[in-house]
Write an enzyme that holds these catalytic residues in place. Structure first.
Site, mmCIF file in Angstrom:
data_model
loop_
_atom_site.group_PDB
_atom_site.id
_atom_site.type_symbol
_atom_site.label_atom_id
_atom_site.label_comp_id
_atom_site.label_asym_id
_atom_site.label_seq_id
_atom_site.Cartn_x
_atom_site.Cartn_y
_atom_site.Cartn_z
ATOM 1 N N SER A 140 9.997 94.318 112.203
ATOM 2 C CA SER A 140 8.792 93.920 112.921
ATOM 3 C C SER A 140 7.817 95.068 112.796
ATOM 4 C CB SER A 140 9.113 93.667 114.398
ATOM 5 O OG SER A 140 7.937 93.583 115.177
ATOM 6 N N TYR A 153 13.421 96.370 121.975
ATOM 7 C CA TYR A 153 13.098 95.639 120.747
ATOM 8 C C TYR A 153 12.658 96.614 119.654
ATOM 9 C CZ TYR A 153 10.872 92.074 117.789
ATOM 10 O OH TYR A 153 10.516 91.253 116.747
#
Length: 299
Positions: A140, A153
């Site tokens: 990401s 995350y």
């Protein structure tokens, strides 16, 4: 990999969202498709979308025995696996001080543990057939540009990037390319990841922040579609790209981070013997190679 026709791709989290977008793009490129996913409803959708030529398997990527069985099933159907897309992922968002051990364990288990399980299970099979291959870790931009409120995350996604940077120079001479796929905002189903959270890891510190986030509005109209992203991944695979990025809006942030790191290097005399002895620590050749590849594309 330059030639995808007739090769086989194994995509975790592949039955919906980004994973299904990747599967559709690679299928259009002539590949055999294996999608592995934990949700039965998504697998049913994938079978309808991809057709009988594709193989859809139920898989919890944290289950190593099941991962090996899924790889066996893929090879039984198509003979060999050439591309591994470690795409399965989950997310928790909120202040760091509210995170529970279960929040950390669940996210690390899927995003990092599942990726490790994919590499350990499938990389030896790719090397064994000797036809070359490609590993794509879905990270990401949060793994490159961490931001407040998403520490768990971001940690898992930074690890996914580092894994590919570390493995690239090691495996490329053996015919296996490694890519870190770092998408920006995409229309995906990661917001529903909590539906697959195990009961033993259900205790979360983010119950209230999740409610506020869900009430914050729907911005999907601003996001790229899964099919657009799938085509970008196909392009990145065919171009042997180290970083498969999707959004130009991140350019300034990436430049700021790189500049901050360069500016932080101390201005002290170098030790030439140290630098020569441990040269592998001081420069990873994949970065210069990728810079040159991207500059050549633009020229």
């Amino acid at each position: 990999m330059q030639n995808l026709q007739g090769r086989t791709a194994f995509i975790t989290g592949g039955a919906s969202g980004i994973g299904l977008g990747i599967a559709r793009a690679l299928q259009r490129a002539g590949m055999n498709i294996v999608v592995a996913d934990i949700r039965d409803d998504h697998l049913a959708e994938a079978r309808a979308v991809l057709g009988a030529d594709a193989l859809a398997l139920k898989l919890d990527v944290t289950d190593r025995v099941a991962f090996a069985a899924a790889a066996d099933a893929a090879e039984a159907r198509f003979g060999k696996i050439h591309i591994l897309c470690n795409n399965a992922g989950v997310a928790v968002v909120g202040p760091a001080e509210l995170a529970s051990f279960a929040d950390w364990d669940w996210t690390l288990g899927v995003n990092l543990g599942g990726t490790i399980n994919g590499v350990v299970t499938i990389l030896p099979r790719i090397l064994a057939h000797g036809e070359g291959g490609h590993i794509v870790n879905t990270a990401s931009m949060s793994g490159v540009l961490p931001h407040p409120g998403a520490v768990i995350y971001g940690v898992t996604k930074a690890a996914a990037v580092s894994m590919m940077e570390s493995m690239r120079a090691e495996l490329e001479p053996r015919g296996v390319i490694c890519s870190a796929f770092c998408p920006g905002p995409v229309q995906s189903n990661i917001a529903e990841a909590g539906k697959t959270r195990p009961a033993e890891l259900a205790e979360t510190g983010y119950a209230e922040s999740d409610k506020r986030r869900q009430q914050g509005g729907n911005f999907a109209h601003l996001y790229k579609t899964a099919d657009e992203i799938g085509e970008r991944v196909r392009e990145g695979i065919e171009g042997d790209e180290l970083y498969i990025l999707t959004h130009s809006e991140f350019r300034d942030g990436v430049a700021d981070r790189a500049a901050a790191m360069v500016a932080s290097v101390p201005d002290v005399p170098e030790n030439p013997e140290l630098k020569a002895t441990f040269a592998v620590l001081f420069r990873n050749p994949v970065h210069a190679a990728e810079r040159d590849r991207q500059e050549a594309k633009r020229s």
